[in-house]
Design a protein around this motif. Structure first.
Motif, PDB file in Angstrom:
ATOM      1  N   SER A  52       0.834  -1.209   0.000  1.00 33.04           N
ATOM      2  CA  SER A  52       0.000   0.000   0.000  1.00 33.04           C
ATOM      3  C   SER A  52       0.862   1.250   0.000  1.00 33.04           C
ATOM      4  N   LEU A  53       1.917   1.222   0.792  1.00 28.37           N
ATOM      5  CA  LEU A  53       2.823   2.371   0.858  1.00 28.37           C
ATOM      6  C   LEU A  53       3.524   2.600  -0.476  1.00 28.37           C
ATOM      7  N   ALA A  54       4.002   1.521  -1.092  1.00 29.23           N
ATOM      8  CA  ALA A  54       4.667   1.635  -2.396  1.00 29.23           C
ATOM      9  C   ALA A  54       3.697   2.151  -3.455  1.00 29.23           C
ATOM     10  N   LEU A  55       2.471   1.647  -3.426  1.00 28.25           N
ATOM     11  CA  LEU A  55       1.476   2.099  -4.397  1.00 28.25           C
ATOM     12  C   LEU A  55       1.131   3.567  -4.177  1.00 28.25           C
ATOM     13  N   ALA A  56       0.903   3.954  -2.931  1.00 27.63           N
ATOM     14  CA  ALA A  56       0.526   5.342  -2.649  1.00 27.63           C
ATOM     15  C   ALA A  56       1.615   6.307  -3.114  1.00 27.63           C
ATOM     16  N   ALA A  57       2.863   5.970  -2.849  1.00 30.03           N
ATOM     17  CA  ALA A  57       3.962   6.862  -3.230  1.00 30.03           C
ATOM     18  C   ALA A  57       4.128   6.934  -4.748  1.00 30.03           C
ATOM     19  N   SER A  58       4.176   5.767  -5.389  1.00 29.98           N
ATOM     20  CA  SER A  58       4.451   5.759  -6.830  1.00 29.98           C
ATOM     21  C   SER A  58       3.287   6.319  -7.645  1.00 29.98           C
ATOM     22  N   ILE A  59       2.070   6.015  -7.245  1.00 31.23           N
ATOM     23  CA  ILE A  59       0.936   6.491  -8.037  1.00 31.23           C
ATOM     24  C   ILE A  59       0.676   7.980  -7.785  1.00 31.23           C
ATOM     25  N   THR A  60       1.091   8.489  -6.620  1.00 28.43           N
ATOM     26  CA  THR A  60       0.991   9.929  -6.382  1.00 28.43           C
ATOM     27  C   THR A  60       1.947  10.681  -7.301  1.00 28.43           C
ATOM     28  N   VAL A  61       3.176  10.176  -7.415  1.00 25.14           N
ATOM     29  CA  VAL A  61       4.161  10.825  -8.298  1.00 25.14           C
ATOM     30  C   VAL A  61       3.671  10.804  -9.742  1.00 25.14           C
ATOM     31  N   SER A  62       3.210   9.646 -10.198  1.00 26.19           N
ATOM     32  CA  SER A  62       2.752   9.576 -11.591  1.00 26.19           C
ATOM     33  C   SER A  62       1.461  10.362 -11.791  1.00 26.19           C
ATOM     34  N   GLY A  63       0.584  10.397 -10.779  1.00 22.09           N
ATOM     35  CA  GLY A  63      -0.651  11.172 -10.886  1.00 22.09           C
ATOM     36  C   GLY A  63      -0.394  12.663 -10.995  1.00 22.09           C
ATOM     37  N   VAL A  64       0.571  13.158 -10.223  1.00 22.51           N
ATOM     38  CA  VAL A  64       0.943  14.571 -10.324  1.00 22.51           C
ATOM     39  C   VAL A  64       1.520  14.860 -11.710  1.00 22.51           C
ATOM     40  N   GLY A  65       2.314  13.927 -12.216  1.00 23.42           N
ATOM     41  CA  GLY A  65       2.882  14.090 -13.556  1.00 23.42           C
ATOM     42  C   GLY A  65       1.813  14.178 -14.629  1.00 23.42           C
ATOM     43  N   TYR A  66       0.806  13.320 -14.524  1.00 26.49           N
ATOM     44  CA  TYR A  66      -0.269  13.345 -15.519  1.00 26.49           C
ATOM     45  C   TYR A  66      -1.171  14.562 -15.329  1.00 26.49           C
ATOM     46  N   LEU A  67      -1.448  14.921 -14.077  1.00 24.58           N
ATOM     47  CA  LEU A  67      -2.352  16.030 -13.816  1.00 24.58           C
ATOM     48  C   LEU A  67      -1.788  17.357 -14.312  1.00 24.58           C
ATOM     49  N   PHE A  68      -0.503  17.572 -14.076  1.00 22.04           N
ATOM     50  CA  PHE A  68       0.120  18.833 -14.474  1.00 22.04           C
ATOM     51  C   PHE A  68       0.932  18.725 -15.761  1.00 22.04           C
ATOM     52  N   LEU A  69       0.787  17.581 -16.457  1.00 22.12           N
ATOM     53  CA  LEU A  69       1.453  17.327 -17.740  1.00 22.12           C
ATOM     54  C   LEU A  69       2.973  17.510 -17.642  1.00 22.12           C
ATOM     55  N   ILE A  70       3.563  16.930 -16.620  1.00 20.22           N
ATOM     56  CA  ILE A  70       5.014  16.961 -16.425  1.00 20.22           C
ATOM     57  C   ILE A  70       5.579  15.654 -16.977  1.00 20.22           C
ATOM     58  N   GLU A  71       6.199  15.724 -18.125  1.00 15.21           N
ATOM     59  CA  GLU A  71       6.676  14.525 -18.805  1.00 15.21           C
ATOM     60  C   GLU A  71       7.778  13.806 -18.040  1.00 15.21           C
ATOM     61  N   ALA A  72       8.557  14.519 -17.246  1.00 11.84           N
ATOM     62  CA  ALA A  72       9.652  13.898 -16.513  1.00 11.84           C
ATOM     63  C   ALA A  72       9.149  12.895 -15.465  1.00 11.84           C
ATOM     64  N   LEU A  73       7.920  13.066 -14.993  1.00  5.62           N
ATOM     65  CA  LEU A  73       7.354  12.150 -13.999  1.00  5.62           C
ATOM     66  C   LEU A  73       6.598  10.988 -14.641  1.00  5.62           C
ATOM     67  N   GLY A  74       6.498  10.985 -15.936  1.00  7.00           N
ATOM     68  CA  GLY A  74       5.764   9.950 -16.657  1.00  7.00           C
ATOM     69  C   GLY A  74       6.243   8.528 -16.430  1.00  7.00           C
ATOM     70  N   PRO A  75       7.557   8.277 -16.415  1.00  7.71           N
ATOM     71  CA  PRO A  75       8.024   6.903 -16.223  1.00  7.71           C
ATOM     72  C   PRO A  75       7.640   6.283 -14.874  1.00  7.71           C
TER      73      PRO A  75
END
Length: 102
Positions: free
Chosen positions: A39-62
């Protein structure tokens, strides 16, 4: 762009669910302790990728690749753990009923 932003919102909603699962997987809780780490790994990784998608930051896409694997592990683990806990609860209820009948 709108679809990517909506994906970001969806990912942040999943991060909230994973964070809520941390409380259910607390020591002494009904679910296995290893799901707390998932749960902790999912929360951290999906938050980073979600912020990347929400604000269209390509560097966070991977980060979505890590989040995808973490999501598969978390969903499978939660399904198996909840299925087992339900079965164990029903089995305990049947044993109590048998004991009560004599």
């Amino acid at each position: 762009q709108a679809v990517n932003r909506l994906d970001g919102v969806k990912m942040l909603a999943l991060a909230v669910l994973a964070t809520a699962a941390l409380a259910v997987t607390a020591p002494g809780g009904p679910l296995p302790r290893w799901l707390r780490y998932a749960s902790l790994a999912l929360a951290a990784s999906i938050t980073v990728s979600g912020v990347g998608y929400l604000f269209l930051i390509e560097a966070l896409g991977p980060a979505v690749y890590v989040a995808g694997v973490a999501l598969l592990v978390w969903v499978t683990g939660m399904g198996v753990a909840l299925g087992r806990s339900d079965r164990l609860g029903r089995a305990a209820g049947k044993q109590d009923a048998c004991r009560a009948q004599g």
